[in-house]
Design an enzyme around this catalytic site. Structure first.
Site, PDB file in Angstrom:
ATOM      1  CE  LYS A  18     -24.778 -30.441  -4.000  1.00 20.21           C
ATOM      2  NZ  LYS A  18     -26.085 -30.358  -4.699  1.00 20.21           N
ATOM      3  CD  GLN A  49     -19.743 -29.026   8.721  1.00 24.50           C
ATOM      4  OE1 GLN A  49     -19.143 -29.202   9.777  1.00 24.50           O
ATOM      5  NE2 GLN A  49     -20.765 -28.206   8.641  1.00 24.50           N
ATOM      6  N   GLY A  88     -15.494 -31.334  10.136  1.00 24.14           N
ATOM      7  CA  GLY A  88     -16.205 -30.117  10.521  1.00 24.14           C
ATOM      8  C   GLY A  88     -15.329 -29.026  11.092  1.00 24.14           C
ATOM      9  CD  GLU A  89     -14.138 -29.161  15.959  1.00 23.01           C
ATOM     10  OE1 GLU A  89     -15.022 -28.820  16.745  1.00 23.01           O
ATOM     11  OE2 GLU A  89     -13.122 -29.776  16.330  1.00 23.01           O
TER      12      GLU A  89
END
Lengths: 727, 215
Positions: A615, A620, A686-687
């Site tokens: 989730k 992200q 995250g990136e």
């Protein structure tokens, strides 16, 4: 715990808690407005007063004098601190420019003074009465003009492999193209803010910072006090994206103001000051050359990038992904760095890759067209399972091809038409694809885990949650390891009194910090088993009980116990290339008459190791896709090359995507576990989502219109005079 | 602005001595002396905040946002820009959503103000707050209270038949569609990029067809 061999089966693999889509445990606080951010701690440090920062009105030069007479006489003013009376200040190696300027000015809106007053209104009014007499100097603000003088960065030498020039010259099909990306701002929603309080020579900062241990050290260095005298507290952070990796002016000036006023000081940077006072993603000028055979196999690939920064600064590492993303026997990557007197350039979400892939994945689309190949197939043909410059070094996992193929099937890629040929009413419709790529870095990370008398598990680590979901995945990790439900775990983050974690940056936080919690939980399990007279090697922790050899005891029987450990990564991270991959698919509509660009559909298929919480991991990725769409379509810090500052320094001038810009977004995670990365078998996510998505938007615009715009952002004015003729 | 006359300041005087000192006390026009130490101009104001009457004496320069955050410690309402550009400070005033940073507290004498704290608590969440959790309609959480206040107001505005920029027919009732929600929510910036999930959460609360919103 040293992680130096491939992870075997461990309690995380049970996947009772880990790997399940889980609501954030900090959700009730955040949605009810009761999660306290830095500026909101009226419960601590009684007697707080307000600080207000005065920023430089010139970009380069010197302060001749500062007249504080009126400001000091203004109602409510308690203290004013400038460099002249701040005492000696150091500068951390992580800061390029000083956080309090004077007498020299290094960039526009560099802080010159902090005014402390009883109320915010008084501090603001008095700050406007600070009279500064400047001697304006000559600055360098134009990246293009600075290119001839740009130098190879000392720690980023050119990388050559094979004979790039020869192979490119001999290639049957060639592309030689130039791309530009502008300066961009993090524009996180919570402005940088700090409350500072001194007790004698000990300083406590309630602040908003992604990297607690860096903040401790850098605050100490800047103020010239021992590291052990600095206490940093940052449990809730209203976004960072790299903009809060470092100690910034808010922290230092709150501390100086508090010392001068003899009162705790709360201080926030105003929104219009953030864009020039803090850091930004530097602009790039990029050149990409790709040479291929008729079969579409890359024989030569070269990527060069120019960027600028203040003296002593760093390049935007936009060529990095090109070292690893595609095969090719002859390679060149090179960066050149100019000195610019614009505000400090530094890391913003996926530094390097975000800008680099906007060019590389655009170039791949152009090259596929030259070859007459489908852009998905062109990328597939050039996949590599090893480091192209060190073929003995395999990728630990690399599912780029599956990301692209699955994405193409799911998105309906086969329906893509020829450029400028698909219409939906007044809209020209196009699809674009790009690869996503971002390395998985691993960092030392420690945690403390405690079993309380009542069976509650308490985790403490200085890890931060900047919206990434750290609270929840750390709670899930402890719950899985200790065999308790998630609601029996309390997670405490963002306090320098807790063990030092990886922190939030470079998409290393999730995997590294949970691995640190894993290590501490292994120790706690051993302590509990021993306490209960069970064999730590075979004891099973489940349902709030410990079982071994037919014996079963509740955890609480062990009494209160605490364990602490650190995960340390070793040679695996060098023997294997650890990276995360994805395929971005975007559909846009471009208005046939006005050139207005609308994103209609977005899909990312990602392979990023074990997904600890599908989730929050999905969030992200969609968030990064949103930021990437902004980079493609609207985000640009406009440089005033005469006076040397970013002109559009607020949220109306610096446009970021809003609700109406973003359609429903879809994310698919491929099944993947990576035992090379950590005991969690996870990687960063995250990136990854921002990597390549901008190029996918650009490629979709080309497919819709037949127009290549190589200068980001792609705004409608760059399309208008080239739109297909109306019939 | 009934108190303006009490301050008895000429426009020329304001310009000569600067805005800050102009707020303080009567000064002769054209005065060039530094601002004297003086108390700021304050006014009494009564607000009905989340159902409770709050009697305050505030600096006349204080925004509604800062009164909520600094005077009443209701910090759920966030300051993202202080300029009406981001929506993080959204509250309901007199039943309508506003950017609380764009009005002075003293302009709200007697107004009913509802903040995020008035919608629900961690123990007793408003359905919109619960839906944001369920659909992960937030990340860092800083824009979230403003998003939620706006989301509640948007559904009410659609229900009340108030048209938006994307409403095709002004005479027909607007529907809870993805386009309507996105348009009306566009004053609330979320830099973390939770938009897709926020619209799902709103559709869930509205009982709208989520599949339709996703299409």
């Amino acid at each position: 715990m040293k992680f130096d061999t491939r992870a075997g089966t461990n309690p995380i693999d049970q996947l009772k808690v880990i790997g399940r889509a889980t609501d954030r445990i900090d959700g009730p606080l955040k949605t009810s407005g009761t999660a306290p951010y830095a500026y909101e701690r009226s419960d601590v440090a009684p007697g707080q007063v307000y600080g207000y920062v005065v920023g430089s009105a010139i970009a380069k030069g010197r302060i001749r004098s500062i007249d504080l007479t009126e400001a000091k006489a203004a109602p409510g003013v308690l203290a004013i601190v400038t460099a002249a009376d701040a005492g000696p200040l150091g500068k951390s190696k992580r800061n390029t420019a000083k956080l309090l300027a004077g007498p020299d000015i290094e960039h526009y809106h560099q802080a010159l003074a902090v005014v402390v007053a009883e109320t915010f209104e008084q501090a603001r009014a008095a700050a406007n009465l600070v009279r500064v007499d400047y001697a304006r100097g000559k600055g360098r603000f134009d990246l293009d003009a600075s290119k001839p003088a740009a130098k190879m960065p000392e720690d980023e030498p050119d990388k050559r492999f094979g004979d790039f020039e020869g192979a490119f010259a001999a290639a049957v099909v060639k592309l030689d193209a130039r791309y530009t990306t502008p300066d961009q701002a993090h524009a996180m929603m919570e402005p940088h803010a700090t409350i500072a309080a001194w007790e004698g020579d000990r300083l406590t900062l309630w602040t908003s910072n992604q990297m607690i241990d860096w903040a401790v050290g850098d605050t100490a260095t800047t103020l010239g006090i021992p590291k052990e005298n600095v206490h940093i507290i940052s449990p809730y952070i209203g976004g960072g994206f790299g903009g809060k990796l470092f100690t910034r002016a808010d922290a230092v000036l709150a501390a100086l103001g508090a010392r001068a006023a003899g009162r705790p000081v709360k201080l926030t940077l105003t929104r219009p000051m953030i864009f020039n006072n803090t850091t930004h993603r530097p602009a790039t000028r990029q050149r990409i050359r790709i040479g291929c055979g008729r079969d579409g196999k890359i024989t030569a690939i070269g990527h060069e990038s120019w960027s600028g920064d203040l003296p002593g600064g760093q390049p935007e590492t936009a060529v990095k992904q090109t070292e690893l993303l595609y095969a090719g026997a002859n390679r060149l990557t090179a960066m050149r760095l100019s000195v610019l007197d614009l505000p400090e350039g530094n890391a913003m979400r996926a530094p390097g890759e975000a800008s680099g892939l906007m060019a590389l994945e655009f170039a791949m689309d152009e090259m596929a067209e030259k070859l007459g190949m489908d852009p998905v197939e062109f990328r597939v043909v050039n996949d590599t399972q090893v480091d192209p410059m060190d073929p003995k070094r395999p990728f630990s996992q690399r599912q780029l091809v599956k990301c692209l193929r699955d994405g193409a099937a799911h998105f309906g890629w086969a329906r893509r038409g020829l450029p400028g040929r698909v219409r939906d009413g007044r809209w020209l419709v196009g699809m674009g694809v790009a690869a996503a790529f971002r390395n998985n870095m691993v960092q030392t990370s420690a945690a403390r885990v405690r079993l309380e008398q009542d069976g509650t598990i308490v985790v403490e680590t200085d890890m931060t949650d900047i919206g990434t979901g750290s609270y929840t995945i750390i709670g899930q990790t402890a719950a899985e390891m200790m065999g308790v439900p998630l609601d029996r775990v309390v997670v405490r983050l963002g306090d320098s009194r807790f063990p030092v974690s990886a922190g939030s940056g470079g998409q290393w936080g999730g995997n590294s910090s949970t691995a640190g919690v894993y290590a501490a939980c292994v120790k706690l399990r051993e302590a509990i088993a021993r306490q209960l007279g069970l064999d730590p090697a075979t004891a099973v922790f489940a349902g709030g009980k410990v079982q071994d050899g037919g014996r079963s005891m509740p955890l609480t029987r062990a009494g209160a116990l605490v364990a602490e450990d650190t995960i340390e990564f070793d040679k695996l991270s060098k023997e294997y290339q650890q990276s995360t991959f994805g395929g971005h698919f975007v559909e846009v509509g471009v208005h046939a008459m006005t050139g207005e660009i609308r994103v209609r559909r977005m899909l990312a298929v990602c392979a990023a190791g074990r997904i600890l919480n599908p989730k929050s991991a999905r969030s992200q990725v969609i968030g990064a896709m949103t930021m990437g769409a902004g980079a493609a379509l609207m985000e640009e810090l406009a440089v005033d090359k005469r006076f040397g500052f970013f002109v559009n320094h607020d949220l109306a001038g610096y446009e970021v995507p809003v609700h109406a810009d973003i359609p429903h977004q879809e994310v698919i995670f491929l099944d993947e576990v990576d035992p090379i990365s950590s005991p969690m078998k996870a990687k960063g996510v995250g990136e990854l989502g921002i990597c390549g998505v901008g190029a996918a938007v650009a490629n979709a615009i080309y497919n819709a219109t037949g127009i290549r715009v190589r200068d980001y952002p792609i705004t409608l004015d760059k399309l208008l005079d080239r739109l297909p003729q109306m019939t | 602005m009934a108190n303006v006359t009490e301050m008895e300041i000429s426009r020329r005087g304001v310009m000569a001595v600067g805005a800050a000192s102009a707020m303080l006390a009567p000064l002769p026009a054209g005065a060039q002396v530094p601002a004297p130490k003086a108390v700021p101009v304050t006014m009494k104001v009564s607000l009905e905040v989340n159902g409770t009457r709050r009697d305050l004496e505030v600096d006349t320069r204080t925004t509604l946002l800062d009164v909520l955050r600094e005077n009443l410690h209701l910090t759920g309402t966030k300051k993202g820009c202080d300029h009406g550009q981001c929506g993080a400070c959204t509250v309901m005033a007199g039943g309508k959503r506003i950017n609380s940073c764009l009005s002075l507290a003293v302009m709200h004498q007697g107004d009913e103000i509802v903040t995020i704290e008035g919608l629900g608590t961690p123990e007793k969440l408003h359905p919109m707050q619960a839906a944001f959790i369920k659909h992960d309609g937030y990340q860092c959480g800083y824009c979230t209270p403003g998003q939620i206040c706006s989301a509640v107001a948007v559904l009410a505005e659609i229900k009340a038949g108030i048209p938006s920029h994307v409403t095709a027919e002004l005479t027909a009732r607007p529907m809870v569609t993805g386009a309507e929600m996105r348009e009306r929510m566009s004053g609330n910036i979320c830099r973390c990029g939770a938009y897709s999930n926020i619209v799902d959460a709103m559709a869930d609360v509205a009982g709208a067809d989520i599949a339709g919103v996703k299409a």
